[in-house]
Write a protein that holds these residues in place. Structure first.
Motif, PDB file in Angstrom:
ATOM      1  N   SER A 242     -21.535   5.064  -2.263  1.00 13.67           N
ATOM      2  CA  SER A 242     -21.699   5.393  -0.853  1.00 13.67           C
ATOM      3  C   SER A 242     -23.115   5.879  -0.606  1.00 13.67           C
ATOM      4  O   SER A 242     -23.723   6.527  -1.456  1.00 13.67           O
ATOM      5  N   SER A 243     -23.625   5.576   0.565  1.00 16.97           N
ATOM      6  CA  SER A 243     -24.944   6.078   0.945  1.00 16.97           C
ATOM      7  C   SER A 243     -24.838   7.483   1.544  1.00 16.97           C
ATOM      8  O   SER A 243     -25.841   8.132   1.786  1.00 16.97           O
ATOM      9  N   MET A 244     -23.591   7.946   1.741  1.00 17.19           N
ATOM     10  CA  MET A 244     -23.362   9.268   2.331  1.00 17.19           C
ATOM     11  C   MET A 244     -23.411  10.342   1.245  1.00 17.19           C
ATOM     12  O   MET A 244     -23.035  10.093   0.098  1.00 17.19           O
TER      13      MET A 244
ATOM     14  N   GLN B 147     -21.442  14.954   3.848  1.00 17.54           N
ATOM     15  CA  GLN B 147     -21.178  14.032   4.952  1.00 17.54           C
ATOM     16  C   GLN B 147     -19.780  13.428   4.837  1.00 17.54           C
ATOM     17  O   GLN B 147     -19.075  13.266   5.839  1.00 17.54           O
ATOM     18  N   ILE B 148     -19.392  13.087   3.634  1.00 19.16           N
ATOM     19  CA  ILE B 148     -18.049  12.521   3.409  1.00 19.16           C
ATOM     20  C   ILE B 148     -16.985  13.543   3.793  1.00 19.16           C
ATOM     21  O   ILE B 148     -16.025  13.226   4.498  1.00 19.16           O
ATOM     22  N   ILE B 149     -17.157  14.778   3.333  1.00 18.88           N
ATOM     23  CA  ILE B 149     -16.186  15.837   3.634  1.00 18.88           C
ATOM     24  C   ILE B 149     -16.119  16.066   5.139  1.00 18.88           C
ATOM     25  O   ILE B 149     -15.027  16.171   5.714  1.00 18.88           O
TER      26      ILE B 149
ATOM     27  N   LYS C 153     -14.213  13.323   6.918  1.00 20.48           N
ATOM     28  CA  LYS C 153     -12.760  13.434   6.702  1.00 20.48           C
ATOM     29  C   LYS C 153     -12.163  14.515   7.583  1.00 20.48           C
ATOM     30  O   LYS C 153     -11.053  14.367   8.086  1.00 20.48           O
ATOM     31  N   LYS C 154     -12.886  15.631   7.755  1.00 22.01           N
ATOM     32  CA  LYS C 154     -12.392  16.700   8.612  1.00 22.01           C
ATOM     33  C   LYS C 154     -12.272  16.233  10.065  1.00 22.01           C
ATOM     34  O   LYS C 154     -11.326  16.574  10.756  1.00 22.01           O
ATOM     35  N   LYS C 155     -13.248  15.438  10.521  1.00 26.41           N
ATOM     36  CA  LYS C 155     -13.238  14.958  11.898  1.00 26.41           C
ATOM     37  C   LYS C 155     -12.135  13.937  12.143  1.00 26.41           C
ATOM     38  O   LYS C 155     -11.647  13.809  13.252  1.00 26.41           O
ATOM     39  N   SER C 156     -11.741  13.200  11.121  1.00 28.06           N
ATOM     40  CA  SER C 156     -10.735  12.148  11.298  1.00 28.06           C
ATOM     41  C   SER C 156      -9.309  12.677  11.315  1.00 28.06           C
ATOM     42  O   SER C 156      -8.372  11.936  11.520  1.00 28.06           O
ATOM     43  N   ARG C 157      -9.128  13.953  11.111  1.00 30.13           N
ATOM     44  CA  ARG C 157      -7.773  14.532  11.090  1.00 30.13           C
ATOM     45  C   ARG C 157      -7.256  14.780  12.446  1.00 30.13           C
ATOM     46  O   ARG C 157      -7.571  15.041  13.414  1.00 30.13           O
TER      47      ARG C 157
END
Length: 75
Positions: free
Chosen positions: A60-62, A66-68, A71-75
């Motif tokens: 990943s380029s992230m 950024q990944i974490i 994931k928090k925003k997609s909940r």
């Protein structure tokens, strides 16, 4: 071996025996343990598959942060 159950669990076990599906409390517990073993093996197998996908997948380029955050925003 000494095992304690909640009142709700005891009622469930008694209800299963009363239904005629099991002959005694021990059969209910043995069946529950058997099903628990199957469930745990499936969960572990699924987790291993996901880990393999992660290891074998593209980089990943992230950043990890950024990944974490994504994931928090997609909940």
């Amino acid at each position: 071996m000494n095992i304690s159950f909640t009142k709700k669990q005891e009622k469930y076990i008694s209800d299963q025996v009363a239904s005629g599906e099991y002959q005694n409390n021990s059969e209910v517990i043995r069946d529950a343990l058997r099903l628990h073993t199957i469930y745990r093996e499936k969960v572990i197998q699924d987790l291993r598959k996901e880990i393999e996908l992660g290891w074998d997948g593209p980089d990943s380029s992230m950043t990890m942060d950024q990944i974490i955050e994504s994931k928090k925003k997609s909940r």
